[in-house]
Enzyme design. Structure first.
Site, short mmCIF file in Angstrom:
data_model
loop_
_atom_site.label_atom_id
_atom_site.label_comp_id
_atom_site.label_asym_id
_atom_site.label_seq_id
_atom_site.Cartn_x
_atom_site.Cartn_y
_atom_site.Cartn_z
N ARG A 100 -8.68 -0.26 4.06
CA ARG A 100 -7.63 0.69 3.51
C ARG A 100 -6.36 0.14 3.11
NH1 ARG A 100 -5.94 4.81 7.44
NH2 ARG A 100 -4.59 5.10 5.70
N ASP B 190 4.24 0.24 12.20
CA ASP B 190 3.14 -0.43 11.58
C ASP B 190 2.75 -1.84 12.01
OD1 ASP B 190 3.18 1.53 8.21
OD2 ASP B 190 2.43 2.16 10.24
N ARG C 143 -5.37 10.76 4.14
CA ARG C 143 -4.68 11.52 4.56
C ARG C 143 -3.43 11.91 3.99
NH1 ARG C 143 0.04 12.03 6.16
NH2 ARG C 143 0.50 13.66 7.18
N ARG D 56 -1.03 14.75 12.15
CA ARG D 56 0.11 14.40 10.99
C ARG D 56 0.46 15.44 10.57
NH1 ARG D 56 -1.14 8.89 9.71
NH2 ARG D 56 0.69 8.88 8.36
N PRO D 57 1.49 16.34 11.32
CA PRO D 57 2.17 17.62 10.73
C PRO D 57 2.74 17.46 9.48
CG PRO D 57 3.39 16.73 12.52
CD PRO D 57 2.16 15.89 12.39
N ILE D 58 2.67 18.35 8.53
CA ILE D 58 3.53 18.33 7.20
C ILE D 58 4.57 19.43 7.25
CG2 ILE D 58 1.57 17.24 6.05
CD1 ILE D 58 0.75 20.10 5.18
N ASP D 59 4.98 20.06 8.32
CA ASP D 59 5.78 20.93 8.20
C ASP D 59 7.51 20.56 7.48
OD1 ASP D 59 6.11 19.14 10.39
OD2 ASP D 59 7.87 20.08 11.09
N LEU D 60 7.88 19.41 7.70
CA LEU D 60 8.94 18.79 7.02
C LEU D 60 8.56 19.08 5.38
CD1 LEU D 60 9.94 15.81 9.18
CD2 LEU D 60 11.07 18.23 9.05
N LYS E 142 0.95 -1.17 0.04
CA LYS E 142 -0.10 -0.15 -0.21
C LYS E 142 0.82 1.38 0.02
CE LYS E 142 -1.80 1.61 3.87
NZ LYS E 142 -1.36 2.98 4.33
N ASN E 143 1.83 1.15 0.90
CA ASN E 143 2.78 2.52 1.10
C ASN E 143 3.91 2.85 -0.33
OD1 ASN E 143 1.20 2.72 3.37
ND2 ASN E 143 2.80 2.19 4.61
N CYS F 53 -4.97 12.27 12.09
CA CYS F 53 -5.65 10.92 11.70
C CYS F 53 -5.62 10.05 13.07
CB CYS F 53 -4.98 10.36 10.42
SG CYS F 53 -3.53 9.59 11.24
N ILE G 188 7.53 6.51 16.82
CA ILE G 188 7.06 7.31 15.53
C ILE G 188 5.72 8.02 15.76
CG2 ILE G 188 6.53 6.92 13.11
CD1 ILE G 188 9.44 6.14 13.92
C1 EPZ Z 1 4.41 6.75 6.28
O1 EPZ Z 1 3.55 7.60 6.98
C2 EPZ Z 1 3.32 5.74 6.00
N1 EPZ Z 1 2.18 5.80 5.34
C3 EPZ Z 1 2.86 5.22 7.41
O2 EPZ Z 1 1.93 3.89 7.22
C4 EPZ Z 1 4.31 4.55 8.38
O3 EPZ Z 1 3.76 4.29 9.35
C5 EPZ Z 1 5.04 6.06 8.40
O4 EPZ Z 1 5.45 6.37 7.07
C6 EPZ Z 1 6.20 5.55 9.01
O5 EPZ Z 1 7.03 4.53 8.44
C7 EPZ Z 1 2.34 5.86 3.98
O6 EPZ Z 1 3.51 5.64 3.33
C8 EPZ Z 1 1.03 6.23 3.19
P1 EPZ Z 1 6.31 10.03 8.38
P2 EPZ Z 1 4.16 9.20 6.84
O7 EPZ Z 1 6.26 11.34 7.71
O8 EPZ Z 1 4.67 9.55 5.69
C9 EPZ Z 1 6.19 13.29 11.96
C10 EPZ Z 1 0.15 2.60 7.62
O9 EPZ Z 1 -0.49 2.20 8.38
N2 EPZ Z 1 6.12 14.09 10.79
O10 EPZ Z 1 7.54 9.08 8.43
O11 EPZ Z 1 2.94 10.25 7.37
C11 EPZ Z 1 4.99 12.46 12.02
O12 EPZ Z 1 4.02 13.32 12.73
C12 EPZ Z 1 0.86 3.97 7.70
O13 EPZ Z 1 0.26 1.98 6.76
C13 EPZ Z 1 6.43 15.45 11.11
O14 EPZ Z 1 6.45 15.97 12.39
O15 EPZ Z 1 5.20 8.99 8.16
C14 EPZ Z 1 5.39 11.26 12.64
O16 EPZ Z 1 5.28 11.40 14.01
C15 EPZ Z 1 0.55 4.77 9.25
N3 EPZ Z 1 6.53 16.28 10.26
C16 EPZ Z 1 6.47 10.91 11.98
O17 EPZ Z 1 7.44 12.13 11.55
C17 EPZ Z 1 6.10 16.06 8.78
O18 EPZ Z 1 6.10 16.82 7.95
C18 EPZ Z 1 6.67 9.66 10.86
O19 EPZ Z 1 5.93 10.30 9.98
C19 EPZ Z 1 6.12 14.60 8.59
C20 EPZ Z 1 5.84 13.87 9.79
#
Ligand code: EPZ
Length: 417
Positions: A398, A306, A92, A121-125, A22-23, A116, A328
């Site tokens: 999902r 996950d 999301r 789920r911040p997107i600042d990065l 999926k990812n 979610c 995480i």
């Molecule tokens: C991806 O989510 C996966 N989703 C998640 O799988 C997975 O758990 C996660 O990576 C970690 O491996 C998809 O690929 C669609 P991150 P993502 O950005 O990209 C923080 C599932 O069940 N963060 O690596 O959202 C965030 O809050 C899903 O299949 C910021 O602070 O994960 C989190 O604490 C769930 N600012 C951490 O980083 C940002 O701009 C990890 O987030 C982005 C993230």
């Protein structure tokens, strides 16, 4: 609202062929927006998240056809640059369409992805990195109004956290940028490598995907490509946890064992017999799981967050206490209260959860809190004595194709009703 009912405490035995990841398929579908051509993506899982991504592609003007597990995307004509709010809310993680749409159209308008089930789920990065590449972002009223009329220009990006989504967004924005982009501190998940492999087969020039330093040499344009999505390592972990909890034997087919090495280590420590050969994993569980002192979730190649929930369900039956440390997501433990309804003994404090193994679980009526939490409830119900009912299973749809059908073939007494 459909339910899953399970009459538990039956050993499972048989084999399962894994779905496409999926990812992986989600960012790859987003990547087709960059391509003025026709792309054929094989091994696409039939999941509601994948359907949501296809709806976005169609909204943008692409022609998408699905035949079995093959999705064909004709993105020669992309006419829109917005993602409607209802589509953003459906998934999301649509945020990684931002890099691709803005790179293709010079503009992108989408609503801020809400939090979610796993927390805000911040997107600042994502936003700070795309801004360094040349995107101007106007955030107001929950809408991201973004533009890069002159396209993107390569830059050195330092990620303070190896965010999977941010790494993917940067790659998608940088592929057709002017000049070179270097991502320091990139996420190393296999899904990043899969995305890079797809884009490189379309003519991109990406090196180092899968390491913490990714170099993207911008190219003028991309052409249609054919790609087969890698197997889903989290789906694999889920089936292994289910058999470890119920006892029995399972062979996973079309798996890449290296992608779930930390999970296999934990399962071996819990007393499971694991045999790996090529693209197959055989797990045999003949006794109650042994406790494992500590399981820490980490970015790849560490133990995947996950997989934490399905394995937590399994360890509720272990012969002692297992401590989980979730590094995480903030709200990974939302499922704990539902697991306790089966009689599980779990104590949480912030990112730490101590699972005190019990001899048996009893069937319960529960509700999914999130995708992997839903998988954990299925694992617990399969092992529990008696009947369980699981609600809000749209969360499970999902991320798991054919979960009920596959478990029934393994001998579970499970039905969707
Ligand atoms: C991806 O989510 C996966 N989703 C998640 O799988 C997975 O758990 C996660 O990576 C970690 O491996 C998809 O690929 C669609 P991150 P993502 O950005 O990209 C923080 C599932 O069940 N963060 O690596 O959202 C965030 O809050 C899903 O299949 C910021 O602070 O994960 C989190 O604490 C769930 N600012 C951490 O980083 C940002 O701009 C990890 O987030 C982005 C993230």
């Amino acid at each position: 609202m459909s339910l899953i009912t399970i009459n538990g405490a039956k050993k499972l035995k048989g084999s399962v062929r894994l779905q496409g990841a999926k990812n992986s398929v989600l960012p790859i579908l987003a990547g087709t927006v960059l391509i003025k051509g026709i792309s054929v993506i094989h091994n696409c899982p039939a999941l509601s998240d994948a359907t949501a991504a296809i709806k976005i592609l169609r909204h943008l003007g692409a022609t998408v056809s699905c035949e079995g597990h093959t999705v064909t995307v004709d993105s020669r004509e992309i006419t829109a640059f917005d993602i409607p709010d209802e589509l953003m809310r459906e998934m999301r993680s649509s945020i990684f369409f931002l890099g691709a749409i803005s790179a293709r159209m010079g503009r992108a308008v989408l609503s801020s992805p809400g939090g979610c089930e796993l927390g805000p789920r911040p997107i600042d990065l994502h936003l700070s990195a795309l801004n360094e590449l040349g995107l101007t972002i106007d955030e107001g009223g929950g809408v991201l109004n973004c533009s890069c009329p002159n396209g993107y220009t390569g830059a050195d990006i330092n990620l303070s956290f190896p965010s999977v989504g941010a790494t993917e967004n940067i790659i998608l924005a940088a592929v057709t940028a002017k000049g070179v982009t270097r991502i320091n501190g990139a996420a190393k998940e296999p899904e990043i490598s899969d995305l890079a492999d797809f884009l490189n087969s379309a003519g991109a020039n990406i090196h180092g995907a899968g390491s913490d330093t990714v170099i993207i040499n911008g190219v003028g344009s991309l052409s249609g490509a054919t790609h087969t999505v890698i197997p889903d390592r989290i789906e694999a972990a889920t089936y292994l946890a289910a058999v470890a909890a119920t006892g029995g034997k399972i062979e996973l087919l079309n798996v890449i064992p290296a992608h779930l090495a930390p999970v296999l280590t934990v399962l071996k420590q819990s007393g499971c017999e694991i045999n790996v050969s090529g693209k197959s994993i055989v797990l045999t569980a003949t006794a109650r799981p042994k406790r494992v002192p500590v399981i820490r979730t980490l970015p790849y190649p560490g133990f995947p967050t996950d997989a934490g929930s399905p394995l937590m369900a399994m360890f509720t039956l272990a012969d002692g206490s297992t401590m989980f440390v979730e590094n995480i997501f903030e709200n990974r433990y939302k499922v704990v209260d539902e697991l306790k309804r089966f009689g599980a003994k779990i104590y949480t404090n912030g990112r730490v959860a101590v699972v005190e193994g019990v001899k048996s679980l009893s069937g319960a009526t529960v509700q999914c809190t999130d995708l992997r939490g839903g998988a954990a409830l299925v694992v617990a119900a399969l092992a529990a004595n008696g009947t369980s009912e699981i609600g809000k299973i749209s969360h499970i749809d999902r991320g798991y194709e054919g979960l009920i059908e596959n478990l029934a073939l393994l001998g579970a007494d499970i039905k969707r009703c």
